[in-house]
Design an enzyme around this catalytic site. Sequence first.
Site, PDB file in Angstrom:
ATOM      1  N   GLY A 116      41.531  25.344  43.439  1.00 26.55           N
ATOM      2  CA  GLY A 116      42.820  25.154  44.094  1.00 26.55           C
ATOM      3  C   GLY A 116      43.433  26.430  44.634  1.00 26.55           C
ATOM      4  O   GLY A 116      44.260  26.396  45.538  1.00 26.55           O
ATOM      5  N   ARG A 117      43.042  27.566  44.061  1.00 21.47           N
ATOM      6  CA  ARG A 117      43.534  28.849  44.595  1.00 21.47           C
ATOM      7  C   ARG A 117      42.462  29.927  44.485  1.00 21.47           C
ATOM      8  O   ARG A 117      42.755  31.115  44.355  1.00 21.47           O
ATOM      9  CB  ARG A 117      44.799  29.280  43.876  1.00 21.47           C
ATOM     10  CG  ARG A 117      44.599  29.443  42.405  1.00 21.47           C
ATOM     11  CD  ARG A 117      45.811  29.929  41.713  1.00 21.47           C
ATOM     12  NE  ARG A 117      45.564  29.889  40.271  1.00 21.47           N
ATOM     13  CZ  ARG A 117      46.495  30.089  39.373  1.00 21.47           C
ATOM     14  NH1 ARG A 117      47.706  30.310  39.751  1.00 21.47           N
ATOM     15  NH2 ARG A 117      46.203  30.059  38.102  1.00 21.47           N
ATOM     16  N   ASP A 136      50.321  26.008  46.327  1.00 19.71           N
ATOM     17  CA  ASP A 136      50.190  26.774  47.563  1.00 19.71           C
ATOM     18  C   ASP A 136      48.920  27.614  47.621  1.00 19.71           C
ATOM     19  O   ASP A 136      48.661  28.285  48.612  1.00 19.71           O
ATOM     20  CB  ASP A 136      51.407  27.681  47.776  1.00 19.71           C
ATOM     21  CG  ASP A 136      51.667  28.618  46.593  1.00 19.71           C
ATOM     22  OD1 ASP A 136      50.744  28.851  45.797  1.00 19.71           O
ATOM     23  OD2 ASP A 136      52.808  29.118  46.482  1.00 19.71           O
ATOM     24  N   GLY A 137      48.136  27.607  46.546  1.00 23.13           N
ATOM     25  CA  GLY A 137      46.887  28.358  46.544  1.00 23.13           C
ATOM     26  C   GLY A 137      47.060  29.859  46.407  1.00 23.13           C
ATOM     27  O   GLY A 137      46.091  30.609  46.522  1.00 23.13           O
ATOM     28  N   ASP A 155      38.785  32.337  33.970  1.00 28.25           N
ATOM     29  CA  ASP A 155      40.161  31.875  34.188  1.00 28.25           C
ATOM     30  C   ASP A 155      41.129  32.439  33.153  1.00 28.25           C
ATOM     31  O   ASP A 155      41.454  31.799  32.157  1.00 28.25           O
ATOM     32  CB  ASP A 155      40.236  30.340  34.217  1.00 28.25           C
ATOM     33  CG  ASP A 155      39.630  29.782  35.495  1.00 28.25           C
ATOM     34  OD1 ASP A 155      39.606  30.510  36.504  1.00 28.25           O
ATOM     35  OD2 ASP A 155      39.171  28.641  35.484  1.00 28.25           O
ATOM     36  N   LYS A 171      41.020  35.212  44.309  1.00 28.99           N
ATOM     37  CA  LYS A 171      41.953  34.330  43.606  1.00 28.99           C
ATOM     38  C   LYS A 171      43.348  34.603  44.145  1.00 28.99           C
ATOM     39  O   LYS A 171      43.835  35.731  44.077  1.00 28.99           O
ATOM     40  CB  LYS A 171      41.908  34.571  42.103  1.00 28.99           C
ATOM     41  CG  LYS A 171      42.755  33.585  41.312  1.00 28.99           C
ATOM     42  CD  LYS A 171      42.528  33.737  39.828  1.00 28.99           C
ATOM     43  CE  LYS A 171      43.341  32.704  39.039  1.00 28.99           C
ATOM     44  NZ  LYS A 171      43.122  32.828  37.588  1.00 28.99           N
ATOM     45  N   ASP A 177      37.212  22.306  32.874  1.00 25.89           N
ATOM     46  CA  ASP A 177      37.090  22.982  34.170  1.00 25.89           C
ATOM     47  C   ASP A 177      37.247  24.491  34.029  1.00 25.89           C
ATOM     48  O   ASP A 177      37.064  25.226  35.007  1.00 25.89           O
ATOM     49  CB  ASP A 177      38.109  22.427  35.176  1.00 25.89           C
ATOM     50  CG  ASP A 177      39.551  22.571  34.684  1.00 25.89           C
ATOM     51  OD1 ASP A 177      39.847  21.990  33.628  1.00 25.89           O
ATOM     52  OD2 ASP A 177      40.352  23.245  35.349  1.00 25.89           O
ATOM     53  N   ARG A 220      37.441  38.581  42.144  1.00 25.19           N
ATOM     54  CA  ARG A 220      36.693  38.521  40.898  1.00 25.19           C
ATOM     55  C   ARG A 220      35.238  38.192  41.191  1.00 25.19           C
ATOM     56  O   ARG A 220      34.909  37.625  42.240  1.00 25.19           O
ATOM     57  CB  ARG A 220      37.328  37.532  39.918  1.00 25.19           C
ATOM     58  CG  ARG A 220      37.529  36.125  40.417  1.00 25.19           C
ATOM     59  CD  ARG A 220      38.261  35.326  39.346  1.00 25.19           C
ATOM     60  NE  ARG A 220      38.350  33.916  39.675  1.00 25.19           N
ATOM     61  CZ  ARG A 220      38.871  33.003  38.869  1.00 25.19           C
ATOM     62  NH1 ARG A 220      39.326  33.355  37.693  1.00 25.19           N
ATOM     63  NH2 ARG A 220      38.936  31.731  39.232  1.00 25.19           N
ATOM     64  N   GLY A 276      38.948  21.152  41.193  1.00 24.44           N
ATOM     65  CA  GLY A 276      38.398  22.034  42.221  1.00 24.44           C
ATOM     66  C   GLY A 276      39.102  23.377  42.312  1.00 24.44           C
ATOM     67  O   GLY A 276      40.094  23.646  41.634  1.00 24.44           O
TER      68      GLY A 276
END
Length: 520
Positions: A102-103, A134-135, A279, A122, A269, A192, A100
Site C-alpha cells: 500500500g505504500r 495516501d501511500g 516492516d 517505502k 502479511d 529498503r 498488498g
Amino acid sequence: MKLNIKDKFTKALPADPVQGSARRQVSGACFSYVSPKKTTNPELIHVSPEMLNDLGLFESDSKSDVFLNVFTGNDVLPNTKPYAMCYGGHQFGNWAGQLGDGRAINLFEIEHKNKSWVLQLKGAGETPYSRTADGLAVLRSSIREYLCSEAMHHLGVPTTRALSLALSGDKVLRDVMYDGNPAYEKGAIVCRTAPSFLRFGNYQIFASRQDNKNLKALVDYTIKHHFSHLGKPSKETYIQFFKAVSEHTLKMIIHWQRVGFVHGVMNTDNMSILGLTIDYGPYGWLEGFDFGWTPNTTDRQNKRYRYGNQPNIGLWNLLQLANAIFPLIEDAPALEAILNQYKTDFDDQSLKMMRVKLGLQSEIENDKLLIQDLEDALQMTETDMTIFFRNLSHFEKENHSEGLEVVRDAFYISEEITGSIKEQWNNWFERYASRLKEETLLDKERKEKMNAMNPKYVLRNYMAQLAIDDGDKGNYNLIDELFQLLKQPYSEQPEYEKWFAKRPDWARDKVGCSMLSCSS
C-alpha cells in the site's frame, strides 16, 4: 551510478493488466506496475555505507543527483518498471483479504557478488493496494525503520536492510494516536533492500481465491530463486520448502527473544518467506523484562503480539502458510509434523540460547529450572533486560553474595530489592555460582562469550524519539550518532556510555517512547 539490474520477479510472474494506481481488487497477478509520486524538494538525510558497498555502489554515487532522484521516486532508471506486490493476510488473527504494497514500491532487482537485492521505496505514493491511504510515510516512522533495520543487521538478527533515508519536501497528514487529532508532519522516504520482500500473504491471497495455477507459479519461483538447493518442484520439494521456511522463521524469532525485540505487528502479511524481520512499525525493545509487554497501542487490550507470545504467533502464522500451500501438497500429516517439530525446536533452541546468555557451555538438566527462576525474578520488580544481561557478565562465581550489586543498575527502583525479593535474588545468585563452578571457563573467558551474545546497546524507543524530535527541527546529527553507535552493539564504546542507560522517567509515558500506533 552503475547497477547490475536483473529483474527476475516481473519477468517470471504474471502482472496486473490494469495500469495505474487506482484502488482495485487485483486477481490473477502477483504485482501491479505503478509509478512513484514525484516529490517537491527531496533531500537526502543519511545513507548506509555498508549497504552501498553490498550493492556495488560508492560514496560518490550517493552524492549524485541521479541517486537522490531515483531513491526518492523522482526518476526511474532506464529499462526498469516499478511495481507493487499483491498479497493478503491475517491481521490480529482475522483474514483481511487483499492487502498488498500500500505504500511500498519496488524499483528493481540487482545482482552483486552473487547476491540478489530488491530495492524498494517505502512512502513513495499510492498503489492499487493503498485502499483509503495516501501511500506516503512521515519522517517519524522512516527514521525508526532506517535505524532499526540496520541496527538489527549488526545485532546478527535476520532482517531487511536500509540503503537511504530522505525527506520528500512534502507535508503528510497523520493522526498519530488515532484520537481524531490529525496534524501535518514531514514526509520522508526510506529505500529498503532485501533478497526478497515476499511474505506469507503473497501465497495466501492465491489460496484464498482457489487460484492454484498462480499459487504454484509463485511457489516454484520462490524455490528456484531462494531455495534452489531443494531441487526441482515436486510434492517432496514443497514439503521441504515449508520446512525451510519454518526453520528460518524460528531462527528469526529466537534472535528476537535473545535481544528483547518485540515486533508489535506479527500479521501474516508482515512475515517474510525468508525469515527476515520485515516492516518496522510499532516495534520496541523490552525496557523492563516483561513477557506480557507489547509496544502496539492497537494490541493493548488483547496483547496478541506480546513479547512472550511471539514464538506462538510464529507457529500460528506458519499454520496459515501451510493451509495456503496445502493444495500443492495434499499431505496434512507431513505439514503437521513440521509444525510439531517447530514446537520441539523452539524449546531446544530457546534453552540453548539462554544458556549462552548466562555463559553456560555444558548442558545440565537443571538448567531449565535455573532459567525459569531467573525469568520469574526478573519480573518481581521492573528490571532492564539489556543492562541486566550485559552486567551479569561481571559476576564472579567465587563472590555470589555480590550478585545483586553487579546487576543493581538494571533495577528501575532498587529500593524495592528488599525482604523476600532480595532473598529470592540471593538464592538465585548462589545457585548460579554453583552452576558456573561446573564449567571449565575462567570468568574472563565467560565474560567475553556472554558479551558477544548480550548487546550493550539497542535502539530503545526513547533514543529513536530523540532523533525524531531533532529531525523535526531540522537537525539530523543524532541520526548519524545512533547509526554509528548501533553498528557495534556488542562493543564497549566508552564514548557512547550515555546510551547504556535505563529509559529515563520522562520517556515512560511519552508518545513514541513507550507504546506506538501503526500510524506512519
